[in-house]
Design an enzyme around this catalytic site. Structure first.
Site, PDB file in Angstrom:
ATOM      1  N   GLU B 186       1.084  -1.319   0.099  1.00 15.77           N
ATOM      2  CA  GLU B 186       0.154   0.112  -0.055  1.00 15.77           C
ATOM      3  C   GLU B 186       0.944   1.123   0.118  1.00 15.77           C
ATOM      4  OE1 GLU B 186      -0.857  -2.744   1.496  1.00 15.77           O
ATOM      5  OE2 GLU B 186      -2.917  -3.015   0.704  1.00 15.77           O
ATOM      6  N   HIS B 255      -9.630  -5.165  10.584  1.00 15.46           N
ATOM      7  CA  HIS B 255     -10.241  -4.783   9.433  1.00 15.46           C
ATOM      8  C   HIS B 255     -11.849  -4.224   9.367  1.00 15.46           C
ATOM      9  CE1 HIS B 255      -7.966  -8.370   6.968  1.00 15.46           C
ATOM     10  NE2 HIS B 255      -7.251  -7.332   7.508  1.00 15.46           N
TER      11      HIS B 255
END
Lengths: 411, 452
Positions: B186, B255
């Site tokens: 990322e 998450h």
């Protein structure tokens, strides 16, 4: 049972109380490596990544295949390079002085590393973009960036092109191919890859150059940049300036078990070369080759510039606390200005007298601009610019809530 | 005795799917591990294996049937010699959407009819039903057709069509130069996107979830948001970072986080968090055209929800304009993103109790349309904010402060912030439910500020 497991904590060859010792550094003779084809593969660049490309020998002669590669670089071009280096040296000297007098908060010199930025920049074309670290002000000098703008930012006064919104030394100029410096080390390395990908996608023929120091190769940006460059093959030159010291941290702490930084880059599948960074001719030759390779679409290349940080890390640092005071004098690759000067004298294009004269002229020019810029205010004598600039450039357009805040401030 | 085979849940968020194909027929012997059927969800096609062994007695759902709810019996397995039951057992009863209200002792209030505000597009515009997922895809496709500088990059956006199938069909339409699969970093691909935006292109960077964008936070905050300023206006960053944000279902602490407040804190960023499909489309198109870095926070649970989307050639929604979904007089409910589900449901239930709630969807958090909130509170004199994020430093805290400063004299009760609990998201189903904001929380807060 004896414990056979142990850790290593790399130590520099000498500490302040020791005699400088660079005996472990292997310096091959100038001219011993040839010029690879522009489309060389990473797998065929092993000797360049582990060796050291040098052009000037100890007698000041330009020798070997890389000397021939830049045979067209005439005495005038080399004199230009010498003047560039003298100019940044004068700027560094004057601005260090200004900080010591309290006229600016901070400064950072590039002494000993002048050849790298000066030699590289002269091989770039208009529109190419550097993503530098804070020790590549030499790129700006060789791009003929106005001294008034450069110093205006150091004093953060009305001459500051960034209008007081950025630290001294964190220069930024799109027009001169110098991307806004990031204080967070490494971030600009992967951005150079992204910029180069944009160049390739839009087909504008321009290239990018990323810059990183040996210490910041430990950052994950370095890994992401090399991996992404290897995956997508954009037109980018990935420069690693290995000046042996990350503030007080010895370069071995970042090298680990790798032989060289170039070798590490090569491990990502990118051809890599290691170059004597104190040899202006070697810098010019390898820069010319790298720029030609990248612009021709053969993909990225990594270059380790092997050099030595002569000055302190910054005005906040005293290196005598962690390395011998005379270590710079013992550096086996010498001083870039002295080496180019010797070469030009040997060629019959220069003399000691002209050198002394040039140094004085350049110092005068720099001092004159400095005095003029200081008349707009310094740290001890501030003449601030309009507070309204505080809201400029937060967004591309001034949003309503900031317009309101500006009004409340009375501007 | 016959064994019921139930429609499987192939992912934590799957609620229904298509029984694409039977790979066995009635009378076949089935061993444990045999593939019985292919099940299609909005994310993928998966093979469904037998757990038990026996004879396929009866296929209860014909192949090709769409929208089969999870846990619906789809087949019966019998033992050798056993008769197949004549009729299928009753389909699993649907659990009611909410538990019935516990018996209320007070005199029943007079119900009122909730007032739906007009749709924010010209009267008479034709609409179509579309999921948020389709709306997002259409927005990207339209903008990529309109401007060659726009491209999409991220993990799994190309061949796989996006981890949540948001980029469905884009690779075929635009090719691998404009729909770019990236390495799993990322930080790395956000940096590439930022560099490309500096270089003049307009990247859309998809994060598989915003939880993973934490790796890229330095590129987003310190480079994308600040470089225009630091460079004296020379180098801007026209980029969109988008992806699902907030809790899905049963995916735990790492998450499930809502990052709305994090990004909204940062000058230089614009922050969008749509609820409906039409806003997802119109706001994403505006985000792609914006010359600044935009954080576009989607929601996994909303992806599959359908809304009316106007049939207009180029439907954009401006930043900084809230949408009023219900008009009301007794209390103002302010929310955004999935919080709107609870706000709207609460408004409908409150109407049954005779409480008229105005429901405001902020749509963009930076810039934030505080004028609309203040105007509403001047009318209702009460405000409840609803969001999924943590309670400390929440968006609702900011709204409370704005109301204190600019509408203090209009308030008849303290503003209440309904938020998630101040704990990392637990995994266990009952604990997860307790950690999230609910419609009942909203109703309780409204009762408190209306002193009922």
């Amino acid at each position: 049972m004896t414990n056979t497991v142990k850790l290593t904590f790399p130590q520099p060859p000498a500490r302040p109380e020791d005699t400088p010792d660079f005996s472990a550094i292997d310096i091959p003779p100038a001219g011993s490596l040839d010029v690879p084809p522009l489309d060389v593969e990473a797998s065929d660049s092993r000797d360049y990544a582990n060796g050291l490309i040098r052009v000037l020998n100890d007698d000041g002669q330009a020798v070997g295949p890389w000397a021939e590669y830049i045979a067209d670089l005439d005495a005038d071009a080399l004199l230009q390079g010498l003047r560039d280096m003298l100019k940044i040296r004068a700027v560094d000297k004057r601005l260090l002085n200004a900080q010591r007098q309290g006229k600016t908060s901070f400064y950072l010199q590039c002494t000993g590393e002048e050849a790298i930025g000066c030699g590289f920049q002269r091989q770039l074309a208009k529109g190419d973009m550097n993503f530098p670290t804070y020790r590549q002000q030499s790129l700006l000098i060789a791009a003929d960036y106005p001294l008034r703008d450069l110093m205006g930012q150091i004093y953060s006064n009305a001459c500051d092109p960034l209008e007081g919104r950025q630290l001294p030394i964190m220069h930024s100029s799109r027009e001169y191919g110098f991307f806004s410096i990031s204080g967070n080390l490494g971030t600009q390395y992967v951005q150079a890859v992204g910029w180069a990908m944009a160049n390739a996608l839009s087909g504008n023929g321009q290239i990018a150059a990323g810059w990183i120091g040996d210490g910041a190769t430990a950052s994950n940006d370095f890994h992401a940049a090399l991996l992404s460059a290897s995956v997508y093959g954009p037109p980018v030159v990935l420069n690693i300036v290995n000046n042996q010291w990350a503030i007080s941290t010895y370069t071995g702490v970042a090298t680990g078990g790798s032989r060289t930084y170039a070798a590490r880059a090569r491990g990502y599948g990118i051809p890599a070369l290691r170059v004597d960074g104190n040899d202006y001719l070697a810098v010019a030759a390898v820069s010319k080759w790298a720029v030609a390779r990248v612009r021709a679409g053969h993909g990225p290349v990594a270059i380790e510039w092997f050099t030595y940080r002569v000055a302190a890390h910054s005005t906040s640092d005293d290196p005598s606390a962690y390395r011998p005071k005379d270590e710079a004098r013992a550096w086996p690759l010498g001083d870039p200005v002295e080496r180019l000067k010797a070469h030009l004298i040997r060629r019959g294009a220069w003399s000691d007298a002209r050198h002394v004269q040039a140094e004085a002229e350049i110092l005068d020019e720099v001092t004159a601009v400095q005095k003029e810029v200081e008349s707009f205010g310094t740290f001890v004598n501030p003449k601030p610019t309009s507070p309204s600039t505080i809201f400029k450039g937060v967004y591309a357009e001034l949003p309503e809530h900031l317009r309101r805040q500006r009004q409340e401030m009375g501007f | 005795m016959a064994i019921e085979i139930l429609m499987p849940a192939l992912s934590p968020t799957m609620e229904e799917g298509t029984l694409a194909k039977w790979l066995v027929k009635e009378g076949d012997m089935v061993q444990s591990g045999d593939v019985l059927a292919e099940i299609e969800t909005d994310k993928a096609t998966m093979e469904f294996e037998a757990v038990d062994e026996g004879i396929m007695g009866k296929l209860l759902i014909a192949e090709g049937t769409a929208d089969v709810k999870v846990n619906t019996p789809i087949a019966l397995l019998v033992e050798e010699g056993e008769a197949v039951p004549d009729s299928a057992p009753a389909a699993a009863t649907e659990t009611p959407a909410t538990a019935p209200e516990p018996g209320r002792q007070s005199a029943p209030a007079k119900p009122i009819e909730p007032v739906k505000a007009e749709a924010p597009w010209p009267a008479g515009t034709k609409t179509k039903k579309q999921t948020v997922r389709e709306a997002l895809r259409d927005a990207m496709a339209e903008e990529m057709r309109r401007d060659e500088d726009v491209f999409l990059m991220g993990e799994e956006v190309g061949e796989y069509q996006g981890a949540y199938k948001i980029s469905q069909g884009l690779l075929d339409d635009f090719g691998s130069k404009r729909v770019i699969d990236t390495p799993i970093t990322e930080h790395g691909f956000a940096g590439i996107g930022v560099g490309a935006a500096f270089g003049g292109l307009k990247p859309i960077v998809e994060f598989m979830t915003f939880n993973f964008a934490m790796q890229a936070i330095d590129q987003i905050i310190n480079s994308a948001a600040k470089t225009l300023y630091m460079s004296g206006g020379q180098m801007g960053c026209p980029i969109v970072f988008r992806g699902p944000n907030g809790a899905a279902a049963r995916v735990g602490a790492q998450h499930s986080q809502d990052y709305a407040a994090w990004y909204t804190h940062i000058p230089g960023l614009k922050v969008v968090m749509p609820y409906s499909a039409s806003d997802a489309k119109g706001l994403l198109k505006s985000a792609i055209r914006d010359p600044n870095p935009v954080i576009f926070l989607e929601n996994e649970i909303l992806y599959g929800r359908s809304f009316d989307v106007p049939r207009l050639d180029d439907y954009t929604v401006p930043f900084g304009k809230a949408r009023i979904w219900r008009e009301g007089t007794d209390v103002t409910l302010v929310s955004f993103g999935i919080g709107m589900s609870y706000a709207l449901e609460a408004a409908d239930k409150l109407a049954e109790d005779g409480i008229s709630a105005e429901v405001i969807d902020l749509r963009t958090l930076r810039p934030m349309d505080t004028d609309t909130i203040i105007a509403s509170v001047q009318k209702t004199n009460r405000c409840v904010t609803i969001e999924e994020g943590f309670p400390v430093g929440a968006i609702g805290n900011h709204i409370s402060a704005v109301l204190m400063e600019q509408a203090f004299d209009y308030l008849d009760a303290p503003v209440i912030n309904c938020t998630g609990k101040d704990v990392p998201m637990p995994y266990a189903a009952n604990l997860e439910k307790l950690a999230l904001v609910t419609t009942d929380d909203v109703i309780a807060a409204v009762k408190k500020v209306t002193y009922r």
